[in-house]
Motif scaffolding. Structure first.
Motif, PDB file in Angstrom:
ATOM      1  N   VAL A 198      55.302  43.360  67.763  1.00 27.43           N
ATOM      2  CA  VAL A 198      55.695  41.959  67.920  1.00 27.43           C
ATOM      3  C   VAL A 198      54.495  41.216  68.498  1.00 27.43           C
ATOM      4  O   VAL A 198      53.998  41.571  69.574  1.00 27.43           O
ATOM      5  CB  VAL A 198      56.914  41.799  68.839  1.00 27.43           C
ATOM      6  N   ALA A 239      57.393  39.451  64.337  1.00 29.53           N
ATOM      7  CA  ALA A 239      57.717  40.877  64.341  1.00 29.53           C
ATOM      8  C   ALA A 239      57.392  41.439  62.964  1.00 29.53           C
ATOM      9  O   ALA A 239      57.849  40.903  61.947  1.00 29.53           O
ATOM     10  CB  ALA A 239      59.192  41.085  64.671  1.00 29.53           C
ATOM     11  N   ARG A 252      56.549  33.737  67.708  1.00 33.09           N
ATOM     12  CA  ARG A 252      56.239  35.165  67.694  1.00 33.09           C
ATOM     13  C   ARG A 252      56.478  35.717  66.295  1.00 33.09           C
ATOM     14  O   ARG A 252      57.162  35.126  65.460  1.00 33.09           O
ATOM     15  CB  ARG A 252      57.037  35.917  68.746  1.00 33.09           C
ATOM     16  N   TYR A 271      65.460  31.836  70.274  1.00 30.16           N
ATOM     17  CA  TYR A 271      64.218  32.270  69.636  1.00 30.16           C
ATOM     18  C   TYR A 271      63.115  32.546  70.646  1.00 30.16           C
ATOM     19  O   TYR A 271      62.302  33.452  70.455  1.00 30.16           O
ATOM     20  CB  TYR A 271      63.764  31.201  68.643  1.00 30.16           C
ATOM     21  N   ASP A 272      63.076  31.774  71.739  1.00 26.65           N
ATOM     22  CA  ASP A 272      61.971  31.934  72.680  1.00 26.65           C
ATOM     23  C   ASP A 272      62.200  33.044  73.694  1.00 26.65           C
ATOM     24  O   ASP A 272      61.389  33.246  74.601  1.00 26.65           O
ATOM     25  CB  ASP A 272      61.676  30.611  73.391  1.00 26.65           C
ATOM     26  N   ALA A 273      63.296  33.794  73.558  1.00 27.07           N
ATOM     27  CA  ALA A 273      63.593  34.855  74.524  1.00 27.07           C
ATOM     28  C   ALA A 273      62.517  35.933  74.550  1.00 27.07           C
ATOM     29  O   ALA A 273      62.308  36.587  75.585  1.00 27.07           O
ATOM     30  CB  ALA A 273      64.951  35.480  74.212  1.00 27.07           C
ATOM     31  N   ALA A 274      61.820  36.137  73.423  1.00 26.23           N
ATOM     32  CA  ALA A 274      60.786  37.168  73.356  1.00 26.23           C
ATOM     33  C   ALA A 274      59.422  36.664  73.825  1.00 26.23           C
ATOM     34  O   ALA A 274      58.451  37.422  73.840  1.00 26.23           O
ATOM     35  CB  ALA A 274      60.669  37.696  71.925  1.00 26.23           C
TER      36      ALA A 274
END
Length: 272
Positions: free
Chosen positions: A213, A121, A119, A257-260
């Motif tokens: 994002v 931002a 991702r 990092y992959d939480a979003a």
């Protein structure tokens, strides 16, 4: 981006897609040849950059190496300027792009995308001493610099009101102008800004909240059912077993990092 600009951008992508036959479902060819051909800019630190020997390295390269390894093939990675990457997929010049392609509405009309694996931002970076810019949308009357693309100059044009826009092929050139004082505001990805501030402490800061994002996936020719399924499984497995987060921690020094990203195995939402 204005509605007219969005229409033109979509038309340009569709024209590119129709300029040559797209080679959908390259999976069988990749496996039979034992090689996955890929391209990168090598100019998007810290996602991808060139090391001292002139070899592309970084998170994007690590992900493509993981994919090649899971497919049981070698990775043939070349370097090309950003503006040539998407046409290289539609023309069949390459099979993968290892440079963080944002999933945008215009691109979703032309390409199939893997599930997201990264991702971006978008933030505003200003000199440490700056006191009159509060965030990415506060650029009225300013000289603004941005990399070319959906997360760079397109964002600045969408915001509008700037005095001058300088567009760069990559963040290296953008940051050089920032240090030289030729731009007042840098619109850039948060990872790139953080990497720059770490390497040059005390001269820059991020102001305000991210403008947006974006989710990042691998673009494929329309109809690439088998290739997409293979990529989706590799990405999903890497998220499930912690491999993806471990690679991101090494490259970006970011936890979870992959939480979003969307839930494991889910595509990015279709955008309109």
């Amino acid at each position: 981006m204005t509605p007219i600009c969005k229409t033109l951008a979509a038309a340009a992508l569709i024209a590119v897609a129709g300029a040559a036959p797209a080679l959908a479902d390259d999976l069988a060819k990749i496996k039979s040849e034992g090689v996955m051909h890929a391209l990168t800019t090598g100019n998007d630190r810290p996602n991808v950059m060139m090391d001292a020997s002139g070899k592309p390295v970084g998170y994007e390269v690590d992900m493509c190496n993981l994919i090649a390894d899971k497919l049981g093939v070698k990775l043939d990675l070349g370097v090309l300027a950003w503006e040539g990457l998407l046409p290289s997929i539609t023309s069949g010049r390459t099979q993968m792009i290892c440079s963080g392609v944002n999933i945008t509405p215009a691109r979703q009309e032309v390409f199939d995308f893997s599930v997201p694996y990264s991702r971006t931002a978008i933030v505003a970076m200003v000199p440490e001493t700056n006191t009159d810019v509060s965030g990415p949308t506060d650029i009225a009357g300013k000289i603004v610099g941005a990399p070319i693309g959906a997360d760079g100059d397109d964002v600045v044009r969408e915001i509008g009101g700037y005095k001058e826009l300088k567009v760069y092929p990559g963040v290296a050139e953008q940051f050089a102008d920032f240090v030289a004082g030729r731009i007042e505001v840098a619109i850039v990805g948060d990872k790139q800004a953080a990497e720059f501030m770490k390497s040059r402490p005390g001269i820059a800061k991020i102001v305000g909240k991210p403008y947006k994002v974006n989710l990042v996936g691998y673009p494929l020719p329309k109809g690439s059912t088998e290739m997409k399924a293979a990529l989706d499984k590799i990405i999903s497995d890497a998220r499930s077993d912690g491999t993806l987060n471990a690679m991101a921690k090494t490259s970006f020094n970011l936890d979870d990092y992959d939480a979003a990203l969307p839930p494991i195995g889910e595509d990015a939402p279709l955008k309109k």
